[in-house]
Design an enzyme around this catalytic site. Structure first.
Site, PDB file in Angstrom:
ATOM      1  N   LYS A  18      -6.296  -9.780  90.646  1.00  0.00           N
ATOM      2  CA  LYS A  18      -5.853  -8.718  91.560  1.00  0.00           C
ATOM      3  C   LYS A  18      -5.493  -7.462  90.761  1.00  0.00           C
ATOM      4  CE  LYS A  18      -1.440 -11.041  91.680  1.00  0.00           C
ATOM      5  NZ  LYS A  18      -0.802 -12.268  92.111  1.00  0.00           N
ATOM      6  N   ARG A  20       7.815 -15.542 100.652  1.00  0.00           N
ATOM      7  CA  ARG A  20       6.916 -14.423 100.955  1.00  0.00           C
ATOM      8  C   ARG A  20       5.857 -14.859 101.973  1.00  0.00           C
ATOM      9  NH1 ARG A  20       3.972 -11.757  95.789  1.00  0.00           N
ATOM     10  NH2 ARG A  20       3.173 -13.869  95.680  1.00  0.00           N
ATOM     11  N   TYR A  43      11.415  18.930  79.828  1.00  0.00           N
ATOM     12  CA  TYR A  43      12.081  19.174  81.113  1.00  0.00           C
ATOM     13  C   TYR A  43      13.504  18.609  81.118  1.00  0.00           C
ATOM     14  CZ  TYR A  43       7.491  20.163  83.207  1.00  0.00           C
ATOM     15  OH  TYR A  43       6.269  20.669  83.523  1.00  0.00           O
ATOM     16  N   MET A  96       3.752  14.855  82.739  1.00  0.00           N
ATOM     17  CA  MET A  96       2.584  14.258  83.388  1.00  0.00           C
ATOM     18  C   MET A  96       1.457  13.909  82.403  1.00  0.00           C
ATOM     19  SD  MET A  96       0.369  15.671  86.614  1.00  0.00           S
ATOM     20  CE  MET A  96       1.784  15.898  87.678  1.00  0.00           C
TER      21      MET A  96
END
Ligand SMILES: *Cc1c(COP(=O)(O)O)cnc(C)c1O
Length: 380
Positions: A38, A136, A268, A316
């Site tokens: 997956k 689940r 930042y 980023m």
């Protein structure tokens, strides 16, 4: 070739192949192996590795959705595929037509598949999930036998497998024992009722490591196959570390080197101020590549064999590392974010700790823009 990329993942196909062989060897010929692929094979690239897995010991595939199932169908037409999640109502027809095995937990689901299978003149082979503690998916163990009897009356669906899933097998022996007991009890009752289910399975990677008596007739490794050992507090067989090799490494490059004075803030939010004059390097990877912001001011990377801490916030497409202690560093040098360089290694579980997450998330977070390069000593 990799030198032209800014951030890339290298997948060592020999490692994948050897990990699979080792798992095959460990469980023996009587136990089948479902390769869990997956999330694009845990970030390794499903399309590129599916054939290798087929050739090296995978008997079946475990997927999360129909897109993944189709990738496998296109390569190995009749290869058995199990959808590990619950099927959405509007996916039922496609699952039946594509002959993907669904996971079911309820009579409602069994009826949907039966109706659809009737329409297309098919026989659905479903796996019944049993909830022994994961919470689940799955039927409660005490209601499973009744459910099996009800499904027996449906003509176009057969229960081909039965399985459960451990919730905290890497950490909690006691809870796992309880899950095991519930599952074994149910299996006994099923046997005594004269119902035969060809496949029985419980083991994900953690259980393969910690619960040697629950192999049943099939194992479902994901992480171990990719050469990564799930973290946990239960003591571990030391051979695992010796035989399994991580298949994926993540790399980027140094783009700029600067000398900065004491007190200079970086990136930042100015979360880092140089405590002394420093040499720093800008790297060509950031959270846009899947390298999480949460590793800011915590993680290390390898440059020319030396560990370099990330300073300031990851952005980023770029991040800054302290290279004051790297004797020689030049623009264009390779920085290793996950994997080996010279004598040192940043294993994925260490990066996961720095990011306050688990190896699974680190691997599956590597984004689409990061090319996967495949390397093998074998002729392809
Ligand atoms: C993802 C998954 C696995 C594989 O888990 P690993 O810990 O990666 O081995 C096995 N079984 C089910 C049901 C899963 O969802």
């Amino acid at each position: 070739m990799s030198e032209y990329y800014r951030c890339w993942a290298q997948v060592d196909l020999d490692a994948l192949r050897e990990n699979l062989s080792w798992l095959r060897h460990k469980v023996g010929p009587g136990v089948q192996l479902m390769a869990v692929v997956k999330a694009d094979a845990y970030g390794h690239g499903l399309k590129e590795i599916a054939a290798l897995l087929m050739q090296h010991g995978a008997n079946m595939f475990g997927v999360a959705n129909l897109g993944e199932a189709r990738i496998i169908r296109n390569i190995g037409h009749n290869w058995p595929i199990l959808m590990l999640g619950a099927c959405l109502p509007d996916e039922v027809d496609a699952v039946v037509k594509d002959e993907v095995m669904p996971t079911i937990s309820s009579l409602d689901e069994a009826r949907w598949f039966n109706d659809s299978a009737k329409k297309y003149n098919k026989l659905v082979k479903a796996h019944l999930k049993v909830d022994t503690g994961m919470g689940r998916l799955g039927v409660e163990p005490k209601r499973a036998l009744d459910l099996l009897y009800s499904i027996k009356n449906l003509e176009n669906i057969s229960i081909y497998g039965i399985y459960t899933h451990f919730a905290s097998v890497e950490d909690d022996a006691e809870f796992s024992l309880d899950q095991k007991k519930q599952f074994n009890n149910l299996l006994n009752n099923i046997k005594n009722a004269g119902i035969n289910i060809p496949l029985v399975h419980a083991d994900n990677s953690g259980a393969i490591m910690h619960e040697p008596d629950t192999l049943y007739s099939l194992i479902r490794p994901g992480l171990l196959m990719y050469g990564v050992i799930p973290s946990g507090t239960r003591p571990l067989e030391s051979v695992l570390k010796k035989y399994l090799r991580p298949a994926l490494s993540l790399k980027c490059r140094v783009s700029l080197i600067k000398h900065i004075p004491k007190g200079k803030p970086l990136s930042y939010g100015r979360t880092f101020h140089a405590p002394k004059p420093m040499q720093v390097a800008t790297l060509t990877a950031g959270y846009g590549d899947g390298y999480s912001l949460s590793a800011s001011n915590k993680a290390m990377v390898l440059i020319n064999g030396k560990r370099c801490p990330i300073v300031g916030r990851i952005t980023m497409d770029q991040m800054i590392v302290d290279v004051t202690n790297v004797p020689i560093v030049r623009p264009g040098d390779v920085a290793v974010l996950i994997g080996r360089q010279a004598e040192d290694e940043i294993p994925v579980h260490q990066l996961a700790e720095w990011m306050n997450t688990i190896p699974y998330e680190v691997l599956t977070n590597i984004t689409y823009r990061v090319p996967r390069l495949y390397k093998s000593g074998f002729a392809a």
